[in-house]
Scaffold this active site. Sequence first.
Site, PDB file in Angstrom:
ATOM      1  CE  LYS A  13      -1.991  -1.304   3.898  1.00 41.85           C
ATOM      2  NZ  LYS A  13      -1.322  -2.594   4.150  1.00 41.85           N
ATOM      3  NE  ARG A  88      -4.506  -1.295   9.840  1.00 44.26           N
ATOM      4  CZ  ARG A  88      -3.446  -0.632   9.443  1.00 44.26           C
ATOM      5  NH1 ARG A  88      -3.534   0.445   8.761  1.00 44.26           N
ATOM      6  NH2 ARG A  88      -2.248  -1.051   9.753  1.00 44.26           N
ATOM      7  NE  ARG A 127       7.786  -2.733   6.153  1.00 43.10           N
ATOM      8  CZ  ARG A 127       6.453  -2.731   6.242  1.00 43.10           C
ATOM      9  NH1 ARG A 127       5.736  -2.105   5.314  1.00 43.10           N
ATOM     10  NH2 ARG A 127       5.833  -3.333   7.222  1.00 43.10           N
ATOM     11  NE  ARG A 160       6.453  -0.541   9.858  1.00 43.96           N
ATOM     12  CZ  ARG A 160       5.317  -0.551   9.151  1.00 43.96           C
ATOM     13  NH1 ARG A 160       5.278   0.017   7.950  1.00 43.96           N
ATOM     14  NH2 ARG A 160       4.235  -1.124   9.619  1.00 43.96           N
ATOM     15  NE  ARG A 171       2.210  -4.884  11.019  1.00 43.79           N
ATOM     16  CZ  ARG A 171       3.253  -4.901  10.186  1.00 43.79           C
ATOM     17  NH1 ARG A 171       4.405  -5.441  10.571  1.00 43.79           N
ATOM     18  NH2 ARG A 171       3.156  -4.373   8.996  1.00 43.79           N
TER      19      ARG A 171
HETATM   20  P1  AP5 Z   1       4.863  -1.642   1.824  1.00 44.01           P
HETATM   21  O1  AP5 Z   1       4.549  -0.820   0.627  1.00 44.01           O
HETATM   22  O2  AP5 Z   1       5.620  -1.033   2.920  1.00 44.01           O
HETATM   23  O3  AP5 Z   1       3.520  -2.364   2.351  1.00 44.01           O
HETATM   24  P2  AP5 Z   1       2.287  -1.787   3.154  1.00 44.01           P
HETATM   25  O4  AP5 Z   1       1.074  -2.459   2.630  1.00 44.01           O
HETATM   26  O5  AP5 Z   1       2.314  -0.293   3.154  1.00 44.01           O
HETATM   27  O6  AP5 Z   1       2.633  -2.374   4.579  1.00 44.01           O
HETATM   28  P3  AP5 Z   1       2.521  -1.799   6.043  1.00 44.01           P
HETATM   29  O7  AP5 Z   1       3.196  -2.822   6.913  1.00 44.01           O
HETATM   30  O8  AP5 Z   1       3.002  -0.388   6.157  1.00 44.01           O
HETATM   31  O9  AP5 Z   1       1.007  -1.872   6.283  1.00 44.01           O
HETATM   32  P4  AP5 Z   1       0.325  -2.045   7.588  1.00 44.01           P
HETATM   33  O10 AP5 Z   1      -1.064  -1.864   7.117  1.00 44.01           O
HETATM   34  O11 AP5 Z   1       0.597  -3.243   8.373  1.00 44.01           O
HETATM   35  O12 AP5 Z   1       0.992  -0.898   8.513  1.00 44.01           O
HETATM   36  P5  AP5 Z   1       0.673   0.644   8.757  1.00 44.01           P
HETATM   37  O13 AP5 Z   1       1.921   1.375   8.640  1.00 44.01           O
HETATM   38  O14 AP5 Z   1      -0.504   1.094   8.005  1.00 44.01           O
HETATM   39  O15 AP5 Z   1       5.644  -2.958   1.288  1.00 44.01           O
HETATM   40  C1  AP5 Z   1       6.104  -3.949   2.187  1.00 44.01           C
HETATM   41  C2  AP5 Z   1       7.434  -4.508   1.687  1.00 44.01           C
HETATM   42  O16 AP5 Z   1       7.229  -5.234   0.483  1.00 44.01           O
HETATM   43  C3  AP5 Z   1       8.494  -3.436   1.350  1.00 44.01           C
HETATM   44  O17 AP5 Z   1       9.751  -3.941   1.691  1.00 44.01           O
HETATM   45  C4  AP5 Z   1       8.365  -3.246  -0.173  1.00 44.01           C
HETATM   46  O18 AP5 Z   1       9.589  -2.844  -0.765  1.00 44.01           O
HETATM   47  C5  AP5 Z   1       7.957  -4.659  -0.619  1.00 44.01           C
HETATM   48  N1  AP5 Z   1       7.046  -4.673  -1.759  1.00 44.01           N
HETATM   49  C6  AP5 Z   1       5.998  -3.846  -1.994  1.00 44.01           C
HETATM   50  N2  AP5 Z   1       5.362  -4.226  -3.121  1.00 44.01           N
HETATM   51  C7  AP5 Z   1       6.010  -5.313  -3.594  1.00 44.01           C
HETATM   52  C8  AP5 Z   1       5.833  -6.172  -4.727  1.00 44.01           C
HETATM   53  N3  AP5 Z   1       4.823  -5.972  -5.593  1.00 44.01           N
HETATM   54  N4  AP5 Z   1       6.678  -7.199  -4.894  1.00 44.01           N
HETATM   55  C9  AP5 Z   1       7.696  -7.419  -4.005  1.00 44.01           C
HETATM   56  N5  AP5 Z   1       7.933  -6.639  -2.925  1.00 44.01           N
HETATM   57  C10 AP5 Z   1       7.091  -5.601  -2.721  1.00 44.01           C
HETATM   58  O19 AP5 Z   1       0.225   0.588  10.307  1.00 44.01           O
HETATM   59  C11 AP5 Z   1       1.119   0.286  11.327  1.00 44.01           C
HETATM   60  C12 AP5 Z   1       0.398   0.286  12.655  1.00 44.01           C
HETATM   61  O20 AP5 Z   1      -0.162   1.589  12.906  1.00 44.01           O
HETATM   62  C13 AP5 Z   1      -0.797  -0.672  12.787  1.00 44.01           C
HETATM   63  O21 AP5 Z   1      -0.370  -1.964  13.163  1.00 44.01           O
HETATM   64  C14 AP5 Z   1      -1.602   0.022  13.885  1.00 44.01           C
HETATM   65  O22 AP5 Z   1      -1.027  -0.189  15.139  1.00 44.01           O
HETATM   66  C15 AP5 Z   1      -1.426   1.492  13.546  1.00 44.01           C
HETATM   67  N6  AP5 Z   1      -2.452   2.004  12.632  1.00 44.01           N
HETATM   68  C16 AP5 Z   1      -2.223   2.561  11.406  1.00 44.01           C
HETATM   69  N7  AP5 Z   1      -3.369   2.937  10.834  1.00 44.01           N
HETATM   70  C17 AP5 Z   1      -4.350   2.616  11.701  1.00 44.01           C
HETATM   71  C18 AP5 Z   1      -5.768   2.746  11.651  1.00 44.01           C
HETATM   72  N8  AP5 Z   1      -6.385   3.291  10.593  1.00 44.01           N
HETATM   73  N9  AP5 Z   1      -6.475   2.301  12.710  1.00 44.01           N
HETATM   74  C19 AP5 Z   1      -5.860   1.776  13.803  1.00 44.01           C
HETATM   75  N10 AP5 Z   1      -4.536   1.617  13.900  1.00 44.01           N
HETATM   76  C20 AP5 Z   1      -3.771   2.032  12.853  1.00 44.01           C
END
Ligand code: AP5
Length: 226
Positions: A13, A88, A127, A160, A171
């Site tokens: 994402k 979420r 990552r 991270r 998660r």
């Molecule tokens: P990346 O692009 O970083 O993936 P992502 O989907 O953004 O993953 P996140 O881990 O950031 O999502 P998440 O939803 O768990 O965490 P968030 O930060 O929102 O890609 C991942 C890896 O794969 C990278 O190394 C990239 O290079 C690689 N990659 C990407 N595409 C690829 C492909 N096509 N092929 C191969 N490799 C690829 O949230 C973190 C925390 O914040 C949550 O756990 C929660 O505690 C809190 N939080 C955030 N938002 C909320 C909310 N709305 N409500 C409640 N709590 C929240």
Amino acid sequence: MYIILLGPPGAGKGTQSRRLAQEYNLKIISTGDIFREEIRKESELGKKVKKYLEAGLLVPDHIVIELVKSIIRYPECSLGVIFDGFPRTIKQAEELDRLLSNCNRKVDIAINIEISDEDVIKRNTYRRVCINCGRVYHLIFDPPKTSDICDFCGGKLIQRKDDKEDVIRKRLEVYRQWTRPIIQYYSEKSILVNIDGTKNIDEVYNQIKTVIEKRVKKLRSHNPPD
Ligand code: AP5
């Protein structure tokens, strides 16, 4: 345009939203990135949410909704937003609909990037993130030119805290329980599109672009320019 990127942890994402924001001149609202920045700054908000992020749990809805409410008022959001990691929960999704409808807007498209559980583990474990500019790398699929150094700004690359395997599994569990039901929510509104997230970064990007272009065409045909 108001676009939501859905998908399990590590689906891509963040990677895709940065490219899309540049191409379509949209503002990104990434609740995860904002929380990590607040934790880094040791702000009041950062102190409140730290324990949830480190444990892989969701931050309570009222905190997230207040945050999004305050950002969505910024003038730059009126041109369109990509939501990464928000909503979420069903409550967040309903609240977003309310917030947008208050300014005569709506979610145009919800893009669900699908990957397997095995990929979730692989993507998150390998990552690395630049401590300085936030650029995201993958040690196998998108490695930096020099180990542990950001290609763009020379910053140090770090893992991270929630990218340890036990937290990734938590998660994923939280995603299944709270976030996956949102797919149905948007499907019922006929704005959901599923994308095969297992392809490489460029291929996933092209799939998403095709979907957006189609939607833009449809919107234009309903609202032709004067
Ligand atoms: P990346 O692009 O970083 O993936 P992502 O989907 O953004 O993953 P996140 O881990 O950031 O999502 P998440 O939803 O768990 O965490 P968030 O930060 O929102 O890609 C991942 C890896 O794969 C990278 O190394 C990239 O290079 C690689 N990659 C990407 N595409 C690829 C492909 N096509 N092929 C191969 N490799 C690829 O949230 C973190 C925390 O914040 C949550 O756990 C929660 O505690 C809190 N939080 C955030 N938002 C909320 C909310 N709305 N409500 C409640 N709590 C929240």
